[in-house]
Design a protein around this motif. Structure first.
Motif, PDB file in Angstrom:
ATOM      1  N   CYS A   1       0.825  -1.204   0.000  1.00  0.00           N
ATOM      2  CA  CYS A   1       0.000   0.000   0.000  1.00  0.00           C
ATOM      3  C   CYS A   1       0.865   1.262   0.000  1.00  0.00           C
ATOM      4  O   CYS A   1       1.867   1.356   0.713  1.00  0.00           O
ATOM      5  CB  CYS A   1      -0.917  -0.001   1.218  1.00  0.00           C
ATOM      6  SG  CYS A   1      -2.011   1.430   1.326  1.00  0.00           S
ATOM      7  N   ALA A   2       0.453   2.234  -0.814  1.00  0.00           N
ATOM      8  CA  ALA A   2       1.150   3.511  -0.890  1.00  0.00           C
ATOM      9  C   ALA A   2       0.151   4.606  -1.212  1.00  0.00           C
ATOM     10  O   ALA A   2      -0.946   4.344  -1.730  1.00  0.00           O
ATOM     11  CB  ALA A   2       2.255   3.470  -1.948  1.00  0.00           C
TER      12      ALA A   2
ATOM     13  N   ASN B   1      -2.415   0.065  -4.636  1.00  0.00           N
ATOM     14  CA  ASN B   1      -2.140  -1.304  -4.169  1.00  0.00           C
ATOM     15  C   ASN B   1      -2.429  -1.484  -2.680  1.00  0.00           C
ATOM     16  O   ASN B   1      -1.676  -2.142  -1.968  1.00  0.00           O
ATOM     17  CB  ASN B   1      -0.682  -1.691  -4.454  1.00  0.00           C
ATOM     18  CG  ASN B   1      -0.367  -1.700  -5.926  1.00  0.00           C
ATOM     19  OD1 ASN B   1      -1.208  -2.042  -6.757  1.00  0.00           O
ATOM     20  ND2 ASN B   1       0.856  -1.310  -6.271  1.00  0.00           N
ATOM     21  N   CYS B   2      -3.520  -0.903  -2.217  1.00  0.00           N
ATOM     22  CA  CYS B   2      -3.843  -0.991  -0.793  1.00  0.00           C
ATOM     23  C   CYS B   2      -4.819  -2.102  -0.458  1.00  0.00           C
ATOM     24  O   CYS B   2      -5.041  -2.398   0.720  1.00  0.00           O
ATOM     25  CB  CYS B   2      -4.391   0.347  -0.289  1.00  0.00           C
ATOM     26  SG  CYS B   2      -3.143   1.651  -0.221  1.00  0.00           S
ATOM     27  N   ASN B   3      -5.447  -2.707  -1.485  1.00  0.00           N
ATOM     28  CA  ASN B   3      -6.392  -3.786  -1.226  1.00  0.00           C
ATOM     29  C   ASN B   3      -5.657  -4.973  -0.606  1.00  0.00           C
ATOM     30  O   ASN B   3      -4.760  -5.544  -1.221  1.00  0.00           O
ATOM     31  CB  ASN B   3      -7.058  -4.209  -2.541  1.00  0.00           C
ATOM     32  CG  ASN B   3      -8.243  -5.127  -2.318  1.00  0.00           C
ATOM     33  OD1 ASN B   3      -8.256  -5.942  -1.406  1.00  0.00           O
ATOM     34  ND2 ASN B   3      -9.249  -5.005  -3.169  1.00  0.00           N
TER      35      ASN B   3
ATOM     36  N   TRP C   1       5.309  15.487  -7.691  1.00  0.00           N
ATOM     37  CA  TRP C   1       4.635  14.241  -7.316  1.00  0.00           C
ATOM     38  C   TRP C   1       5.489  13.451  -6.353  1.00  0.00           C
ATOM     39  O   TRP C   1       6.723  13.465  -6.420  1.00  0.00           O
ATOM     40  CB  TRP C   1       4.336  13.400  -8.559  1.00  0.00           C
ATOM     41  CG  TRP C   1       3.295  14.020  -9.441  1.00  0.00           C
ATOM     42  CD1 TRP C   1       3.496  14.946 -10.434  1.00  0.00           C
ATOM     43  CD2 TRP C   1       1.889  13.787  -9.393  1.00  0.00           C
ATOM     44  NE1 TRP C   1       2.312  15.301 -11.011  1.00  0.00           N
ATOM     45  CE2 TRP C   1       1.294  14.598 -10.401  1.00  0.00           C
ATOM     46  CE3 TRP C   1       1.073  12.974  -8.628  1.00  0.00           C
ATOM     47  CZ2 TRP C   1      -0.071  14.616 -10.637  1.00  0.00           C
ATOM     48  CZ3 TRP C   1      -0.292  12.980  -8.857  1.00  0.00           C
ATOM     49  CH2 TRP C   1      -0.849  13.796  -9.847  1.00  0.00           C
ATOM     50  N   VAL C   2       4.819  12.745  -5.468  1.00  0.00           N
ATOM     51  CA  VAL C   2       5.517  11.901  -4.509  1.00  0.00           C
ATOM     52  C   VAL C   2       4.652  10.675  -4.223  1.00  0.00           C
ATOM     53  O   VAL C   2       3.420  10.744  -4.240  1.00  0.00           O
ATOM     54  CB  VAL C   2       5.805  12.668  -3.192  1.00  0.00           C
ATOM     55  CG1 VAL C   2       4.516  13.044  -2.488  1.00  0.00           C
ATOM     56  CG2 VAL C   2       6.685  11.844  -2.262  1.00  0.00           C
ATOM     57  N   THR C   3       5.306   9.544  -4.020  1.00  0.00           N
ATOM     58  CA  THR C   3       4.641   8.304  -3.607  1.00  0.00           C
ATOM     59  C   THR C   3       5.167   7.927  -2.227  1.00  0.00           C
ATOM     60  O   THR C   3       6.373   7.740  -2.039  1.00  0.00           O
ATOM     61  CB  THR C   3       4.895   7.163  -4.597  1.00  0.00           C
ATOM     62  OG1 THR C   3       4.386   7.540  -5.887  1.00  0.00           O
ATOM     63  CG2 THR C   3       4.213   5.887  -4.141  1.00  0.00           C
ATOM     64  N   VAL C   4       4.264   7.831  -1.265  1.00  0.00           N
ATOM     65  CA  VAL C   4       4.629   7.567   0.125  1.00  0.00           C
ATOM     66  C   VAL C   4       4.226   6.142   0.490  1.00  0.00           C
ATOM     67  O   VAL C   4       3.029   5.822   0.513  1.00  0.00           O
ATOM     68  CB  VAL C   4       3.948   8.564   1.080  1.00  0.00           C
ATOM     69  CG1 VAL C   4       4.393   8.314   2.514  1.00  0.00           C
ATOM     70  CG2 VAL C   4       4.244   9.992   0.654  1.00  0.00           C
ATOM     71  N   PRO C   5       5.168   5.237   0.772  1.00  0.00           N
ATOM     72  CA  PRO C   5       4.803   3.879   1.193  1.00  0.00           C
ATOM     73  C   PRO C   5       4.094   3.895   2.545  1.00  0.00           C
ATOM     74  O   PRO C   5       4.547   4.562   3.475  1.00  0.00           O
ATOM     75  CB  PRO C   5       6.164   3.164   1.278  1.00  0.00           C
ATOM     76  CG  PRO C   5       7.126   4.025   0.536  1.00  0.00           C
ATOM     77  CD  PRO C   5       6.628   5.416   0.670  1.00  0.00           C
TER      78      PRO C   5
ATOM     79  N   TYR D   1       8.157  -6.765   1.022  1.00  0.00           N
ATOM     80  CA  TYR D   1       7.840  -5.367   1.281  1.00  0.00           C
ATOM     81  C   TYR D   1       8.228  -4.993   2.708  1.00  0.00           C
ATOM     82  O   TYR D   1       7.930  -5.730   3.656  1.00  0.00           O
ATOM     83  CB  TYR D   1       6.339  -5.098   1.091  1.00  0.00           C
ATOM     84  CG  TYR D   1       5.836  -5.450  -0.283  1.00  0.00           C
ATOM     85  CD1 TYR D   1       5.919  -4.542  -1.333  1.00  0.00           C
ATOM     86  CD2 TYR D   1       5.261  -6.700  -0.539  1.00  0.00           C
ATOM     87  CE1 TYR D   1       5.454  -4.859  -2.601  1.00  0.00           C
ATOM     88  CE2 TYR D   1       4.793  -7.032  -1.802  1.00  0.00           C
ATOM     89  CZ  TYR D   1       4.894  -6.099  -2.826  1.00  0.00           C
ATOM     90  OH  TYR D   1       4.437  -6.423  -4.065  1.00  0.00           O
ATOM     91  N   PRO D   2       8.862  -3.848   2.889  1.00  0.00           N
ATOM     92  CA  PRO D   2       9.176  -3.416   4.260  1.00  0.00           C
ATOM     93  C   PRO D   2       7.932  -2.913   4.977  1.00  0.00           C
ATOM     94  O   PRO D   2       7.086  -2.241   4.375  1.00  0.00           O
ATOM     95  CB  PRO D   2      10.188  -2.280   4.043  1.00  0.00           C
ATOM     96  CG  PRO D   2       9.903  -1.768   2.675  1.00  0.00           C
ATOM     97  CD  PRO D   2       9.416  -2.937   1.873  1.00  0.00           C
TER      98      PRO D   2
END
Length: 1300
Positions: free
Chosen positions: A642-643, A723-725, A684-688, A748-749
């Motif tokens: 998820c991110a 991808n949070c499902n 833009w940024v993607t935050v895990p 995944y961490p």
């Protein structure tokens, strides 16, 4: 700075310097001053200590009409062209000054500990509960306890006390393993340890006396503890003989690690102090710690010579915004912005509930109460806003009283005269609580109710200011509606209406109160159905034929058509609404949804649309100084991949701040933040976010100074969850075999702690296992400071195959405080299955491990795998590489510590072997601690050999899984523990078709684990079998632990060359020494710690050795131990211990120390010790060891002073039983000694002959002869001294040859 100011020199002697237009030169430190004729008299004085950075010029303006108003003395430090006395003040001659020293006017604000740097070096703010420092924009006064207690004092009256402490010192479990400041075990904090007494006790920590706290003041600190450890943690403020409870835990302490607490003090006039107390009782041990105490925005505004047109000049010459006049807050510091003089013009109407409801009507649910009546176990306010006192009154709606509605009188339309409504509210205790402000039209022809403001959620235990500007074309009433959630309360105080709010003299009766608000109707209306249809249970969500519980909303799993159940959950482009983001700000800033066309910057949304919408930080009416905060609804659960992806805009001057924070289990953790400007564009940024359980929420934090030129704002747009499902899997999620060269495959961490697994190629080991230049997964607990105790590397949910699998991987555990790495398999609804674990350092190299994944037949329950790291300190790193999964079970493991499982061992026979530990202290049989961890929490295999469990002569077998054939001889080592009384016999067999006994011991045991080792070289698949034979003695047992199969011969007891490993020498951290351990490495292996370049055994960089870097110890020493196996008593004359050591420390600086200790039942004896400097060489040491009882040898590495970078290394330890350490004399040297007498005799004879020859030559020379002349000419070669061998002790002549 304002204080007692003195004038040096006689005022009369200065003359009557009346106001004039002339220029007056006052001296080197004073400027040229010019005054108009109406200006005040001028006093010239030298600089005084209170004003070292200002001119000494003072203005004197006595008051004209009131003797109660003090005269004006103003420090002038810039040329004044147009300065005159304020209104109600007149000019006066200098003769009116009272002599040499005037102290008629003394500011009510004292200069010590008042949160304002009055001196240039801020020395007036030293030891005030914080350290002195020059204040900067939005920087707090803080104390991190690293140097001292900053003035905090323990005032406890029992042995339960506060102490300045650090991890691993005197503080006992449950202790913080690090401070909060640095996140290491070397940092300091304030703590109370577990109280040993039976009576209840309170430990109290008090601040110094502080002076004057502004209404914006907040106290922040971090605490470490939980409800099982401390009965109550309380913060109190004492002022004017009244003690207010600002905050108390009462069961609210939760979570692991450090937790932040923020408490608003409100306006405090005069002197006060803060007390933090911890309470323990018979059921709570009372352990808790505090760190990083901060005072934010507590200082009152400083006096200014002049204010802007948008500010009010207070009586004490401070400047406050005009919007803060008559708002119910003492912003000036002398209440001059709230007195009758200042508020007489605006004529505000204030309802403070001290004398009832005033003109307001309580329609339902509200009660007038006081803080003194608040229940200790509730979220009710313990003070009002008006007085900031427990005796003040306010309006309250409690959770068990449902909806509360307060109605104002009827007002005239305000479309021409703006009606300003200021109010203070309290929203605390529940995320479901809300306060709604509505305007109800009183026009019969157009009845309507418009919602103007809605605040929801938990805003903390503080009164929050808000202001509403009302434009309404019809007569109206103000409605304040409070909805309390479970355990929550809603409060109101200080309702302030401006004079433009004109009350209708003959008001009509209030109209019907609104039912379900329009915005709620829109949220619940799906497919023409609403919750009012009673189709679903109350509180459930209706869509089509489905009824969804609240837990099924915002769970990232769409279940309704079009995914409407996942709307308003935070994912949005802000075009239609806020997408579920609720503003939760309490200060000067807030988040608002805006259109680009109605905003100057940014001028477009993230897609470039000039009419697009986004979320932007704007000015707000809150009195506190916190960041703007927006929050999502409750979310979760989420999957491991998820991110959150979003666009952001940040343009602040000099800088701004934007962050995304996760709120989970009462803790707040930053997931991402940035302070760098985005160059006036959207980025833009993607935050895990990773795997998280429900409930959790996300918060957007923004801060920027909107009043500074050049600042354009902080905004976000196009927020989406990726991808949070948690139940969907992709092809990548099934990729468990991974060398991490391309990416992290299906691993995944987890993002729940500050410690994170990361894919890298240069950190940690410095090289990967695959190619020595590739990538691997790496965990470093110290960069950046990681305050979490552990971290996990997870897979997504996996579909179980129809067969078992073997998972192999390579791991790297290296460092003096490394902790434990484990592998677990998890299935929903089942306990975790521990597959594998290793504790402590395993040397500076990659090691291989295997684990069998056992899947039940026909199982459909999905599972996932997790590498879990639990650190033991802050020095060392962990890494994983080359994970491979293949069908079929694994071979028996080469190492087994029994920490995670029984490693496939099976019990058979008459008795039963079982895996056990002693963590609860209730184990009847077995050692008190295992061998691996040497703690009761560790595990081992044990068989009860009492007659009832294993009768005399009966046997119990413990059989391993199959091992693969060995290509070369190997050594199988294990540790065994026998009870004090004779337990019987322990035998070890190698089963290769048939059993072959290779080891047997039968004796009384003791308190120590002992080492057993056997040579093995099976050519086929084989097993190892442990056999216990009972002796028929009560209360006896046999235990085994730590099996290890390795190549090569078994080392001799107490000896090791460290080429393959550390042999039988234990480097497990010894309790009380700080948790440090020796390590194992070679000069050729990259290392973050200093070490020798070559070993002693081979003399090359590929050779190995044991070493310890003393710089990690920190101030005060402590030590690391390297311990031998238990050794039997020495023979008469003792045994010899030989070793080689290497010490590298800068010369003429603090040095390390290496000691050799002997530990036995008789105590600890120091046998040898040395301190070393940088020598770049291996040195030999030897000791004659004598002991009449069983003992262990310990090499102790420690410091002789302050920390300094330098290693201590050991190599080629050799323990020689029954031998002397005196050097052996070679046979050749004995023969030379036996020939000493004849050699000396011959030497004397030769000397005598030479003497006679010399005499003859002398006589011949006197006669002119030269007997050797011809010989010298014939032989030009001199014999010299080529045949004499020199050494440091003696000269040895070579043997005489036959030619001589």
């Amino acid at each position: 700075m304002w204080g007692e100011l003195g004038v040096l020199g006689n005022a009369a002697s200065l003359g009557s310097a009346l106001c004039s237009n002339s220029k007056l030169i006052t001296g080197a430190k004073s400027p040229h001053l010019g005054f108009p004729s109406s200006a005040c008299s001028l006093v010239i004085a030298q600089s005084v200590p209170l004003l070292p950075d200002l001119s000494s010029t003072l203005l004197f303006c006595p008051h004209s009409s009131s003797h109660s108003t003090p005269p004006l003395y103003s420090a002038i430090h810039s040329p004044l062209d147009n300065f005159s006395c304020p209104r109600d003040y007149v000019s006066a001659p200098l003769s009116s000054l009272p002599g040499l020293i005037f102290s008629h006017y003394v500011s009510s604000r004292k200069t010590i500990c008042n949160f304002v740097c009055d001196f240039w070096d801020c020395s007036d703010e030293n030891q005030c509960g914080y350290h002195q420092e020059s204040p900067s924009l939005r920087a707090p006064f803080a104390c991190d306890f690293e140097q001292d207690t900053c003035g905090w004092q323990d005032i406890s009256t029992s042995g339960y006390r506060w102490l300045r402490d650090r991890a691993g010192s005197a503080f006992r479990s449950p202790e913080p393993h690090s401070d909060h400041t640095f996140g290491t075990d070397l940092g300091w904090y304030m703590a109370v340890g577990t109280h040993q007494g039976k009576e209840p006790a309170i430990a109290a920590l008090r601040s110094p006396v502080l002076h004057e706290a502004a209404a914006t003041c907040e106290i922040r600190f971090w605490y470490h503890g939980n409800i099982q450890d401390v009965a109550n943690l309380r913060m109190e403020l004492t002022h004017n003989s009244e003690t207010l409870t600002l905050w108390q835990s009462l069961g609210q302490l939760g979570g692991n690690g450090w937790q932040e607490l923020v408490v608003a003090t409100g306006r405090v006039q005069g002197d006060f102090w803060v007390t933090i107390s911890a309470t323990r009782n018979a059921t709570h041990r009372g352990a808790v710690a505090l760190d990083d105490m901060e005072f934010w925005n507590c200082g009152l505004p400083s006096p200014q010579n002049s204010c802007t047109i948008y500010q009010h000049h207070c009586n004490n010459y401070a400047c406050v915004a005009l919007t803060e006049l008559c708002d119910g807050e003492d912003n000036c510091g002398d209440t001059s912005d709230e007195n009758q003089v200042s508020c007489s013009e605006v004529r505000h109407k204030v309802t403070d509930f001290e004398n009832g409801l005033g003109e307001w009507t309580n329609s339902s649910g509200w009660v007038i109460t006081q803080g003194s009546e608040a229940s200790l176990a509730s979220a009710e306010p313990i003070r009002d806003h008006s007085k900031n006192s427990a005796s003040g009154s306010f309006l309250l709606s409690k959770a068990d009283e449902g909806t509360a509605v307060l109605v104002s009188p009827e007002f005239h339309p305000s479309h021409t005269n703006t009606c300003l409504f200021t109010f203070y509210y309290y929203l605390h205790g529940s995320e479901a609580g809300s306060l709604q402000l509505s305007l109800q039209s009183q026009d019969p022809e157009s009845p309507q109710t418009d919602i103007i403001r809605t605040r929801r959620g938990e805003l903390g235990a503080a009164w929050v200011r808000d202001r509403v500007t009302i434009y309404f074309e019809h007569p109206f009433r103000i409605l304040l509606k409070g909805e309390t959630g479970p355990g929550g309360v809603v409060g109101l105080d200080d309702l302030i209406l401006s004079q433009q709010c004109k009350r209708v003299s003959k008001a009509s009766a209030p109209g019907p109160l609104p039912g379900v608000p329009q915005y709620l109707q829109q949220l619940t209306k799906i497919d023409s159905r609403t919750q009012m249809d009673n189709f679903c249970e109350p509180g459930h969500f209706s869509c089509g034929e489905l009824c969804l519980s609240p837990e099924q909303l915002c769970d990232f799993v769409p279940q309704c058509a079009g995914g409407v159940d996942e709307e308003n959950c935070g994912g949005t482009n802000f075009e239609s609404d806020t997408g579920g983001w609720e503003d939760a700000s309490v200060g000067h800033l807030q988040w608002q949804r805006l259109s680009a066309q109605n905003n100057s910057d940014p001028r477009t949304d993230s897609e470039g649309n000039e009419t697009g919408h986004f979320l932007l930080v704007q000015q707000a009416w809150g009195q506190l100084m916190g960041v703007a905060r927006a929050r999502t609804p409750v979310l979760g659960p989420s999957g491991p991949a998820c991110a959150l992806r979003m666009a952001y805009y940040l343009e602040g001057h000099p800088q701004g701040f934007l962050a995304l924070r996760v709120v989970e289990d009462g803790a707040h953790k930053l997931a991402w933040h940035i302070q760098t400007n985005s160059n006036d564009t959207w980025r833009w940024v993607t935050v895990p976010l990773g795997e998280r359980m429900r409930p959790f929420q996300l918060e957007l934090l923004g801060m920027v100074d909107l009043n500074v030129p050049g600042t354009k704002g902080v905004g976000v747009d196009e927020i989406a969850f990726v991808n949070c499902n948690p139940i969907e899997t992709t092809e990548k999620d099934t990729e468990l075999s991974c060398n991490f060269e391309r990416d992290s495959c299906g691993w995944y961490p987890e993002h729940k702690t500050d410690t994170l697994w990361q894919r890298t190629s240069i950190q940690g080991p410095g090289y990967d296992h695959t190619t020595s230049q590739g990538h691997f997964m790496y965990l470093d607990p110290s960069e950046p400071p990681a305050r979490g105790r552990g971290a996990r590397l997870l897979t997504a949910l996996q579909v179980p195959p129809t067969h078992n699998e073997c998972l192999s991987f390579w791991y790297h555990l290296y460092g003096p405080q490394i902790g434990t790495l484990s592998l677990m398999l998890r299935r929903d609804g089942e306990a975790d299955m521990h597959l594998w674990a290793r504790t402590g350092t395993h040397g500076n190299r990659w090691q291989q491990a295997w684990a069998t994944l056992s899947h039940p037949p026909d199982s459909v329950t999905k599972y996932h795998l997790a590498f879990e790291a639990h650190r033991n300190g802050y020095h060392g790193n962990m890494a994983v590489d080359d994970i491979t999964v293949r069908p079929g079970p694994c071979w028996a493991p080469q190492r087994c510590s029994f920490e995670s499982s029984a490693c496939g061992f099976l019990s058979s026979g008459q008795g039963t072997w079982q895996r056990q530990g002693n963590a609860t202290g209730t184990t009847i049989r077995g050692p008190r601690a295992d061998h691996t961890t040497e703690t009761p929490e560790g595990h081992y295999m044990m068989v009860d050999t009492s007659p009832s469990a294993l009768p005399q002569g009966q046997t119990a077998f413990l059989t391993s899984e199959e091992y693969s054939p060995l290509a070369q001889p190997g050594c199988l080592t294990f540790w065994y523990h026998l009870s004090l009384q004779n337990p019987g016999t322990l035998r070890v067999h190698v089963e290769e078709g048939k059993r072959r006994q290779v080891f047997s011991v039968s004796a009384q045991g003791g308190f120590a684990w002992r080492l057993g080792s056997v040579y093995v070289q099976p050519e086929k698949d084989w097993k190892v079998v442990f056999e216990a034979v009972g002796a028929g003695v009560e209360h006896t047992y046999i235990a085994v632990d730590d099996l290890h199969l390795k190549d090569g011969p078994c080392p001799q007891p107490g000896s090791c060359d460290f080429e393959s490993d550390m042999c039988s020498w234990s480097h497990t951290p010894w309790p009380g020494l700080g948790g440090y351990s020796w390590d194992w490495s070679s000069g050729a292996t990259p290392s973050r710690y200093p070490q020798p370049s070559v070993d002693h055994t081979l003399g090359t960089e590929t050779g190995h050795f044991a070493f310890f870097d003393t710089s990690v110890l920190g101030p005060g020493g402590r030590a690391a131990w390297l311990r031998s196996e238990p050794l039997p008593p020495t023979p008469m004359g003792g045994s010899c211990l030989r070793f080689w050591y290497h010490m590298g420390f800068p010369e003429h600086f603090y040095k390390g120390e290496l000691k050799v200790l002997l530990i036995s039942s008789q105590g600890v004896l120091t046998l040898w010790g040395t301190g070393g400097y940088l020598r770049h060489q291996w040195l030999e040491g030897h000791i004659q060891v004598t002991s009449q009882v069983e003992f262990q040898i310990v090499f102790e590495a420690t410091l002789g002073g302050q920390p300094v970078l330098g290693p201590i290394a050991l190599d080629d330890i050799m323990y020689q039983t029954g031998q002397s350490c005196e050097p052996l004399v070679p046979a050749g040297e004995e023969s030379s000694k036996s020939a000493t007498i004849p050699v000396v005799t011959i030497t004397l004879l030769i000397a005598l002959i030479l003497g006679l020859l010399a005499f003859v030559v002398w006589r011949r020379l006197k006669k002119g002869g030269h007997p050797f002349k011809r010989q010298k000419e014939e032989n030009n070669t001199s014999s010299g001294f080529d045949n004499v061998v020199f050494n440091s002790d003696h000269v040895t002549l070579p043997p005489v040859t036959g030619d001589q």
